[in-house]
Design a protein around this motif. Sequence first.
Motif, PDB file in Angstrom:
ATOM      1  N   SER A  31      14.647   5.363 -27.832  1.00 42.72           N
ATOM      2  CA  SER A  31      15.114   3.994 -28.002  1.00 42.72           C
ATOM      3  C   SER A  31      16.336   3.948 -28.921  1.00 42.72           C
ATOM      4  O   SER A  31      17.324   3.257 -28.630  1.00 42.72           O
ATOM      5  CB  SER A  31      13.989   3.126 -28.567  1.00 42.72           C
ATOM      6  OG  SER A  31      14.438   1.814 -28.773  1.00 42.72           O
ATOM      7  N   ALA A  32      16.284   4.678 -30.023  1.00 49.33           N
ATOM      8  CA  ALA A  32      17.413   4.724 -30.958  1.00 49.33           C
ATOM      9  C   ALA A  32      18.634   5.343 -30.290  1.00 49.33           C
ATOM     10  O   ALA A  32      19.765   4.873 -30.471  1.00 49.33           O
ATOM     11  CB  ALA A  32      17.029   5.502 -32.213  1.00 49.33           C
ATOM     12  N   TYR A  33      18.413   6.390 -29.497  1.00 49.60           N
ATOM     13  CA  TYR A  33      19.510   7.052 -28.788  1.00 49.60           C
ATOM     14  C   TYR A  33      20.125   6.095 -27.770  1.00 49.60           C
ATOM     15  O   TYR A  33      21.346   5.979 -27.664  1.00 49.60           O
ATOM     16  CB  TYR A  33      19.011   8.327 -28.104  1.00 49.60           C
ATOM     17  CG  TYR A  33      20.114   9.158 -27.522  1.00 49.60           C
ATOM     18  CD1 TYR A  33      20.714  10.163 -28.270  1.00 49.60           C
ATOM     19  CD2 TYR A  33      20.571   8.940 -26.225  1.00 49.60           C
ATOM     20  CE1 TYR A  33      21.738  10.932 -27.747  1.00 49.60           C
ATOM     21  CE2 TYR A  33      21.603   9.701 -25.690  1.00 49.60           C
ATOM     22  CZ  TYR A  33      22.172  10.697 -26.456  1.00 49.60           C
ATOM     23  OH  TYR A  33      23.197  11.449 -25.942  1.00 49.60           O
ATOM     24  N   ASP A  34      19.279   5.400 -27.042  1.00 48.67           N
ATOM     25  CA  ASP A  34      19.758   4.464 -26.027  1.00 48.67           C
ATOM     26  C   ASP A  34      20.557   3.328 -26.673  1.00 48.67           C
ATOM     27  O   ASP A  34      21.609   2.931 -26.158  1.00 48.67           O
ATOM     28  CB  ASP A  34      18.579   3.908 -25.227  1.00 48.67           C
ATOM     29  CG  ASP A  34      19.017   3.175 -23.979  1.00 48.67           C
ATOM     30  OD1 ASP A  34      19.876   3.698 -23.242  1.00 48.67           O
ATOM     31  OD2 ASP A  34      18.497   2.071 -23.732  1.00 48.67           O
ATOM     32  N   THR A  35      20.080   2.834 -27.786  1.00 49.15           N
ATOM     33  CA  THR A  35      20.790   1.780 -28.509  1.00 49.15           C
ATOM     34  C   THR A  35      22.165   2.267 -28.963  1.00 49.15           C
ATOM     35  O   THR A  35      23.170   1.561 -28.813  1.00 49.15           O
ATOM     36  CB  THR A  35      19.966   1.299 -29.721  1.00 49.15           C
ATOM     37  OG1 THR A  35      18.735   0.758 -29.250  1.00 49.15           O
ATOM     38  CG2 THR A  35      20.713   0.251 -30.527  1.00 49.15           C
ATOM     39  N   ALA A  36      22.223   3.486 -29.507  1.00 53.75           N
ATOM     40  CA  ALA A  36      23.501   4.056 -29.959  1.00 53.75           C
ATOM     41  C   ALA A  36      24.446   4.271 -28.780  1.00 53.75           C
ATOM     42  O   ALA A  36      25.642   4.016 -28.883  1.00 53.75           O
ATOM     43  CB  ALA A  36      23.257   5.366 -30.699  1.00 53.75           C
ATOM     44  N   ARG A  37      23.899   4.716 -27.665  1.00 52.28           N
ATOM     45  CA  ARG A  37      24.715   4.960 -26.470  1.00 52.28           C
ATOM     46  C   ARG A  37      25.316   3.652 -25.960  1.00 52.28           C
ATOM     47  O   ARG A  37      26.500   3.583 -25.646  1.00 52.28           O
ATOM     48  CB  ARG A  37      23.853   5.619 -25.390  1.00 52.28           C
ATOM     49  CG  ARG A  37      24.606   6.003 -24.132  1.00 52.28           C
ATOM     50  CD  ARG A  37      23.677   6.652 -23.114  1.00 52.28           C
ATOM     51  NE  ARG A  37      22.587   5.794 -22.724  1.00 52.28           N
ATOM     52  CZ  ARG A  37      22.690   4.811 -21.815  1.00 52.28           C
ATOM     53  NH1 ARG A  37      23.821   4.567 -21.233  1.00 52.28           N
ATOM     54  NH2 ARG A  37      21.638   4.084 -21.494  1.00 52.28           N
TER      55      ARG A  37
END
Length: 73
Positions: free
Chosen positions: A62-68
């Motif tokens: 989720s954190a990775y997707d948000t950053a992406r």
Amino acid sequence: MLGRVLRDLRERVGITQEKLGFAAKIAKNYVSDVEGARRNPTVRVLTQMLDALGVTWAEFGSAYDTARKAKGH
């Protein structure tokens, strides 16, 4: 981006690279290299890091997707 997300999660937890390395049973320099995008961790090492941070794979994803998305990818 993986390194940036890990750094953000580590800072959110409030521990140093050294403490993360100790808890994950990896060298502090390796943590620094991953966060600085100079190394790519294996799934095993990434799992050790997430476990040491108390972060699930779902939370990391989720954190990775948000950053992406924030970066426009």
